[in-house]
Design an enzyme around this catalytic site. Structure first.
Site, PDB file in Angstrom:
ATOM      1  N   CYS A 269       2.301  -4.764   6.815  1.00 53.81           N
ATOM      2  CA  CYS A 269       2.202  -4.566   5.370  1.00 53.81           C
ATOM      3  C   CYS A 269       3.520  -4.052   4.798  1.00 53.81           C
ATOM      4  O   CYS A 269       4.456  -3.760   5.533  1.00 53.81           O
ATOM      5  CB  CYS A 269       1.103  -3.549   5.060  1.00 53.81           C
ATOM      6  SG  CYS A 269      -0.547  -4.116   5.548  1.00 53.81           S
TER       7      CYS A 269
ATOM      8  N   HIS B 122       0.826  -1.204   0.000  1.00 47.90           N
ATOM      9  CA  HIS B 122       0.000   0.000   0.000  1.00 47.90           C
ATOM     10  C   HIS B 122       0.857   1.249   0.000  1.00 47.90           C
ATOM     11  O   HIS B 122       2.076   1.198   0.164  1.00 47.90           O
ATOM     12  CB  HIS B 122      -0.993  -0.001   1.170  1.00 47.90           C
ATOM     13  CG  HIS B 122      -0.396   0.004   2.543  1.00 47.90           C
ATOM     14  ND1 HIS B 122       0.326   1.069   3.055  1.00 47.90           N
ATOM     15  CD2 HIS B 122      -0.433  -0.930   3.522  1.00 47.90           C
ATOM     16  CE1 HIS B 122       0.694   0.801   4.294  1.00 47.90           C
ATOM     17  NE2 HIS B 122       0.261  -0.416   4.604  1.00 47.90           N
TER      18      HIS B 122
END
Length: 180
Positions: A155, A135
């Site tokens: 992430c 992301h």
């Protein structure tokens, strides 16, 4: 004023621990479609992530199409084992979803946890976690990334411009190999 600063920092830290792929206040307004980049080059056949080097490669066969630096979870050494451990997975996964309304600009999900990850965590009566994504920065990344490269809940964080490229280039089912 000092209480406000501590409270603001605490709220920002809690937001970082939220799932990477969930929508939030920075997502486009409901009904608004973000502008998407287009990619017309060779297809990406695999993604290789070298965690220790903080380097991600988008490959077509053996040819590197693009490479990026990234940030990891806030506990970057070792494989993800449990929800909330701040680690990024290691092993073979697959691209399985795309979120155009991510609070982190755009996000691309990987298939963590797999059956092995779930079974391992279950041995300890724990959850393996979920929502591991590539992301952009989003609001927390803009606060933490300049000071600490590894700030996510597990992430892989790129710049907003880089995640736009990655989002355009990847397709569901592309294998992602994450090395220590």
């Amino acid at each position: 004023m000092p209480n406000f600063s501590r409270r603001h920092a605490s709220l920002a830290l809690l937001a970082v621990l939220a799932a990477c792929g969930k929508s939030g206040p920075t997502a486009p307004a409901r009904g608004a479609m973000p502008q998407f980049k287009r990619y017309s080059g060779p297809p990406v056949t695999q993604v290789v992530v070298q965690k220790a080097e903080r380097r991600m490669f988008l490959l077509n066969g053996q040819t590197v199409l693009r490479s990026y630096n990234f940030g990891l979870g806030n506990q970057p050494v070792g494989p993800k084992q449990f929800e909330g451990d701040g680690k990024t997975p290691e092993g073979l996964y697959y691209i399985d979803r795309f979120n155009p309304r991510s609070r982190y600009h755009l996000s691309v999900g990987i298939s963590y946890p797999n059956e092995r990850d779930v079974a391992y965590a279950a041995q300890f009566g724990r959850s393996a976690g979920s929502d591991i994504m590539f992301h952009g920065r989003g609001p927390e990344g803009n606060v933490f990334a300049p000071k600490n490269r590894d700030w996510t809940a597990g992430c892989l964080a790129l710049t907003d411009q880089e995640i736009e490229d990655v989002y355009a280039m990847l397709q569901p089912g592309v294998p992602v190999m994450l090395y220590p």
